[in-house]
Design a protein around this motif. Structure first.
Motif, mmCIF file in Angstrom:
data_model
loop_
_atom_site.group_PDB
_atom_site.id
_atom_site.type_symbol
_atom_site.label_atom_id
_atom_site.label_comp_id
_atom_site.label_asym_id
_atom_site.label_seq_id
_atom_site.Cartn_x
_atom_site.Cartn_y
_atom_site.Cartn_z
ATOM 1 N N PRO A 133 83.106 35.389 47.537
ATOM 2 C CA PRO A 133 82.621 35.218 46.159
ATOM 3 C C PRO A 133 82.956 36.459 45.335
ATOM 4 C CG PRO A 133 80.790 35.726 47.617
ATOM 5 C CD PRO A 133 81.992 35.531 48.491
ATOM 6 N N VAL A 134 83.415 36.259 44.115
ATOM 7 C CA VAL A 134 83.870 37.378 43.284
ATOM 8 C C VAL A 134 82.902 37.675 42.149
ATOM 9 C CG1 VAL A 134 85.721 38.195 41.770
ATOM 10 C CG2 VAL A 134 86.287 36.952 43.863
ATOM 11 N N HIS A 135 82.448 36.649 41.458
ATOM 12 C CA HIS A 135 81.556 36.867 40.307
ATOM 13 C C HIS A 135 80.185 37.348 40.795
ATOM 14 C CE1 HIS A 135 79.265 36.144 36.626
ATOM 15 N NE2 HIS A 135 80.430 36.083 35.995
ATOM 16 N N PRO A 136 79.580 38.336 40.126
ATOM 17 C CA PRO A 136 78.260 38.843 40.554
ATOM 18 C C PRO A 136 77.184 37.754 40.624
ATOM 19 C CG PRO A 136 79.240 40.321 38.944
ATOM 20 C CD PRO A 136 80.126 39.110 38.999
ATOM 21 N N TYR A 137 77.263 36.754 39.750
ATOM 22 C CA TYR A 137 76.264 35.676 39.791
ATOM 23 C C TYR A 137 76.448 34.819 41.047
ATOM 24 C CZ TYR A 137 73.637 31.496 38.545
ATOM 25 O OH TYR A 137 72.757 30.430 38.558
ATOM 26 N N THR A 138 77.693 34.480 41.378
ATOM 27 C CA THR A 138 77.964 33.722 42.604
ATOM 28 C C THR A 138 77.514 34.502 43.829
ATOM 29 O OG1 THR A 138 79.928 32.813 41.501
ATOM 30 C CG2 THR A 138 79.730 32.445 43.865
ATOM 31 N N GLN A 139 77.788 35.794 43.842
ATOM 32 C CA GLN A 139 77.365 36.635 44.956
ATOM 33 C C GLN A 139 75.842 36.599 45.127
ATOM 34 O OE1 GLN A 139 79.018 40.421 43.883
ATOM 35 N NE2 GLN A 139 81.105 39.897 44.520
ATOM 36 N N ALA A 140 75.120 36.636 44.013
ATOM 37 C CA ALA A 140 73.654 36.608 44.076
ATOM 38 C C ALA A 140 73.156 35.259 44.573
ATOM 39 C CB ALA A 140 73.065 36.921 42.704
ATOM 40 N N LEU A 141 73.762 34.151 44.114
ATOM 41 C CA LEU A 141 73.368 32.816 44.568
ATOM 42 C C LEU A 141 73.548 32.678 46.075
ATOM 43 C CD1 LEU A 141 74.745 30.155 42.028
ATOM 44 C CD2 LEU A 141 72.371 30.836 42.382
ATOM 45 N N ILE A 142 74.702 33.077 46.564
ATOM 46 C CA ILE A 142 75.003 32.919 47.990
ATOM 47 C C ILE A 142 74.136 33.844 48.834
ATOM 48 C CG2 ILE A 142 76.816 33.245 49.733
ATOM 49 C CD1 ILE A 142 78.813 32.196 47.658
#
Length: 323
Positions: free
Chosen positions: A249-258
């Motif tokens: 995951p690259v985007h900080p929001y995607t990283q937080a979700l995962i």
């Protein structure tokens, strides 16, 4: 040679007006529910939209189903703008694109037996004889794991999982090419979810169906999807093939979700990313990148210009100027 998309959206937007007054109401502002969404779905593919409640994923699905007209942008099905269709072309589109919703009970007439309910689309969109309709209903019920004799029962005589199977059978009645799955398993017990997901995957393999899956549960999305788009306040912030998105995951929001989701395997440890603040209102969006007030990697210039979705590696797109 890559097959042409069965469905594609181009700069899709849906703004809801905020009005003041009754007799002489005037628009005070806009709720930007969907704000420039672009994606496509290939034949036989499951494409998922994932994100928190209110991010615009269900509104996007409603536009594709022609339940909500877009403010601007286009949705094309097999190259045709779906909002330019009429007559027989519109009828053919409605037959080709069906939906399965989160709560099948709300779309079922409690006084109608299951057989006539599953056959209802056939009455309005085909010239089948009553005998052929009965045979088709029996075939559909068997395909979703029910008995033909259950066609004589009422909705309240089925469990939640069985009612969702009935909803799937009804969606398949007209042999669609694309099925919109709006949170199809989130209302079911955990023990039943896997059964319905496996059923949907089996039917996809059997008939070459395309799915647009709307979900917030990452385990469901990972199991079902070929590609995933992550939405945040009306925009896609990251889009990639499933394993690429979960492993890198690259985007900080995607990283937080995962990071907040349960790991795919027991014993896998990872640090949870805690985001500060709250999701902004679609009525009053922050300047620049709409995620920057919560982003742990934000720079001063993130508030000065809105980033565009760009390709950072083959098939992997991110809406961030610093990723």
């Amino acid at each position: 040679m890559t097959a042409a998309p069965i469905l594609e959206t181009t700069d899709l937007r849906k703004y809801f007006p905020i009005t003041k007054g009754l007799a002489f109401s005037r628009v005070r502002g806009w709720i930007k529910a969907v704000d420039g969404v672009n994606f496509d779905i290939s034949p036989g593919e499951t494409f998922s939209l994932v994100g928190e409640s209110g991010c615009g994923k269900t509104t996007t699905a409603r536009i594709i189903l022609r339940l909500e007209p877009p403010t601007s942008g286009a949705v094309r099905f097999r190259g045709q703008d779906i909002y330019a269709l009429s007559g027989e072309e519109l009828k053919a589109y409605r037959s080709s694109v069906q939906a399965v919703f989160q709560d099948p009970w709300s779309s079922m007439n409690p006084r109608m037996r299951i057989g006539p309910m599953v056959a209802e689309p056939l009455k309005y969109s085909s010239t089948m004889s009553p005998g052929d309709m009965k045979s088709r209903v029996a075939e559909l019920l068997e395909q979703v794991g029910l008995e033909p004799a259950q066609a004589n029962l009422y909705p309240h005589e089925f469990s939640g999982g069985q009612r969702q199977r009935i909803a799937v059978a009804r969606a398949l009645a007209l042999k669609p090419s694309l099925v919109v799955l709006d949170e199809p398993v989130s209302a079911l017990d955990v023990s039943i979810r896997a059964q319905i997901m496996n059923l949907l995957k089996d039917l996809q393999g059997q008939y070459g169906l395309s799915y647009l899956l709307i979900a917030h549960h990452l385990a469901t999305v990972r199991y079902m999807s070929h590609r995933i788009a992550v939405m945040y306040v009306g925009k896609i912030v990251e889009m990639a093939e499933t394993e690429e998105l979960f492993s890198r995951p690259v985007h900080p929001y995607t990283q937080a979700l995962i990071s907040a989701a349960l790991p795919a395997r027991p014993g896998v440890e990872r640090a949870e990313i805690i985001l500060r603040g709250t999701v902004p209102s679609p009525v009053d969006l922050p300047p620049g990148c709409r995620f920057h007030p919560r982003c742990p990697q934000a720079h001063v210039r993130c508030s000065q210009g809105e980033p565009e979705l760009r390709e950072v590696s083959p098939g992997h797109y991110v809406c961030c100027d610093h990723c």
